[in-house]
Write a protein that holds these residues in place. Sequence first.
Motif, mmCIF file in Angstrom:
data_model
loop_
_atom_site.group_PDB
_atom_site.id
_atom_site.type_symbol
_atom_site.label_atom_id
_atom_site.label_comp_id
_atom_site.label_asym_id
_atom_site.label_seq_id
_atom_site.Cartn_x
_atom_site.Cartn_y
_atom_site.Cartn_z
ATOM 1 N N ALA A 69 0.826 -1.207 0.000
ATOM 2 C CA ALA A 69 0.000 0.000 0.000
ATOM 3 C C ALA A 69 0.864 1.263 0.000
ATOM 4 O O ALA A 69 0.568 2.232 -0.712
ATOM 5 N N LEU A 70 1.940 1.248 0.778
ATOM 6 C CA LEU A 70 2.860 2.394 0.790
ATOM 7 C C LEU A 70 3.543 2.570 -0.562
ATOM 8 O O LEU A 70 3.748 3.702 -1.027
ATOM 9 N N ALA A 71 3.887 1.448 -1.211
ATOM 10 C CA ALA A 71 4.495 1.518 -2.539
ATOM 11 C C ALA A 71 3.516 2.104 -3.555
ATOM 12 O O ALA A 71 3.900 2.903 -4.421
ATOM 13 N N ILE A 72 2.248 1.716 -3.444
ATOM 14 C CA ILE A 72 1.221 2.260 -4.341
ATOM 15 C C ILE A 72 1.110 3.766 -4.161
ATOM 16 O O ILE A 72 1.131 4.534 -5.131
ATOM 17 N N TYR A 73 0.993 4.195 -2.918
ATOM 18 C CA TYR A 73 0.838 5.624 -2.632
ATOM 19 C C TYR A 73 2.094 6.391 -3.044
ATOM 20 O O TYR A 73 2.007 7.455 -3.667
ATOM 21 N N GLY A 74 3.245 5.834 -2.725
ATOM 22 C CA GLY A 74 4.492 6.496 -3.086
ATOM 23 C C GLY A 74 4.662 6.644 -4.588
ATOM 24 O O GLY A 74 5.152 7.674 -5.076
ATOM 25 N N TRP A 96 2.958 -1.128 -12.801
ATOM 26 C CA TRP A 96 2.704 -2.491 -13.257
ATOM 27 C C TRP A 96 3.524 -3.498 -12.451
ATOM 28 O O TRP A 96 3.081 -4.619 -12.219
ATOM 29 N N TYR A 97 4.701 -3.091 -12.005
ATOM 30 C CA TYR A 97 5.479 -3.950 -11.124
ATOM 31 C C TYR A 97 4.774 -4.093 -9.769
ATOM 32 O O TYR A 97 4.704 -5.190 -9.199
ATOM 33 N N ILE A 98 4.268 -2.951 -9.277
ATOM 34 C CA ILE A 98 3.564 -2.979 -8.000
ATOM 35 C C ILE A 98 2.274 -3.774 -8.136
ATOM 36 O O ILE A 98 1.892 -4.543 -7.236
ATOM 37 N N ALA A 99 1.579 -3.630 -9.284
ATOM 38 C CA ALA A 99 0.348 -4.387 -9.526
ATOM 39 C C ALA A 99 0.638 -5.885 -9.541
ATOM 40 O O ALA A 99 -0.122 -6.683 -8.976
ATOM 41 N N ALA A 100 1.740 -6.266 -10.186
ATOM 42 C CA ALA A 100 2.111 -7.685 -10.224
ATOM 43 C C ALA A 100 2.403 -8.197 -8.820
ATOM 44 O O ALA A 100 2.020 -9.328 -8.453
ATOM 45 N N LEU A 101 3.061 -7.356 -8.020
ATOM 46 C CA LEU A 101 3.347 -7.722 -6.631
ATOM 47 C C LEU A 101 2.047 -7.885 -5.844
ATOM 48 O O LEU A 101 1.897 -8.844 -5.071
ATOM 49 N N LEU A 156 -5.445 0.282 -8.076
ATOM 50 C CA LEU A 156 -4.370 0.312 -7.086
ATOM 51 C C LEU A 156 -4.764 1.146 -5.870
ATOM 52 O O LEU A 156 -4.447 0.804 -4.728
ATOM 53 N N LEU A 157 -5.468 2.257 -6.127
ATOM 54 C CA LEU A 157 -5.906 3.082 -5.014
ATOM 55 C C LEU A 157 -6.933 2.339 -4.154
ATOM 56 O O LEU A 157 -6.956 2.487 -2.928
#
Length: 283
Positions: free
Chosen positions: A168-173, A186-191, A260-261
């Motif tokens: 969640a922090l990675a998404i917001y960041g 897309w990397y964060i989405a895959a994660l 993501l949000l």
Amino acid sequence: MPRSLEEIDRLLIDPPPAPALAGFRRFVVEFLLFGIKEARACLFAGLFFVSIFVTPRDGLFGIPRYDLLLVIALGIQIFMVWSKLETMDELKAICLFHVVGFALEVFKTSGTIQSWSYPDFAYTKVLGVPLFSGFMYAAVGSYIIQAWRLLHVRIRHHPPYWMAILVALAIYGNFFTHHYIGDYRWYIAALAIGLYARATVIFRPFDRDRRMPLILAFILIGFFIWLAENISTFFAIWHYPNQIGAWSTVHLGKWSSWTLLVIMTFTIVASLKHIREKIYIPH
């Protein structure tokens, strides 16, 4: 007969069971009840976005439109707490979502970024952003909080909370840093997909539990927010750079951003509930 909105809510949460109901009739009843509960969960979001559509562009009674929307949003929140449709704990969470969303709005509309803009005048603009804008993010949080209670939501195979919080922090960041070091959504989405791959949301439309992959729920919610964003930009609440000359559909890629949000918002709600449950475990 229910005598208050609170009693109607309780009846909606736990309707009288009908174990003999089966087949197509059960499907229809569950589908209708699910729709009613979803509409109830969207009460704040629905009333707020209806106010966006009906508020005149030049305001009302000398009050600029953005200021009027702030007054309406605050009025809806006061009504929901007064009528006990929302608890004080839920209101605190809504305020948290407002702050998180407003901070993002300030950054995205700043002079160096200008991802979108709020073109109209308002007395309640801070750093160029109208204060009502944070409620658009709070509306997503309000929906998740209300749906969790109305549908008796439980999560099976929820990932470790510390991992979910880091994602969640990675998404917001990334909403901030992609302007400087590249877009890693897309990397964060895959994660996130890997993290929630086994997670299932269990919900109760009527008197029996149903289930759905949690990732699918995130995607569907993100899609409906993307639709609402198209309507909001059509009514000129804000503009993306490509919509200044003439309105056009919001880029489909925004669907991924909203999804993501939603994941980030869900993580906040789930984590707050997890913390609260740990604090209030009966001895």
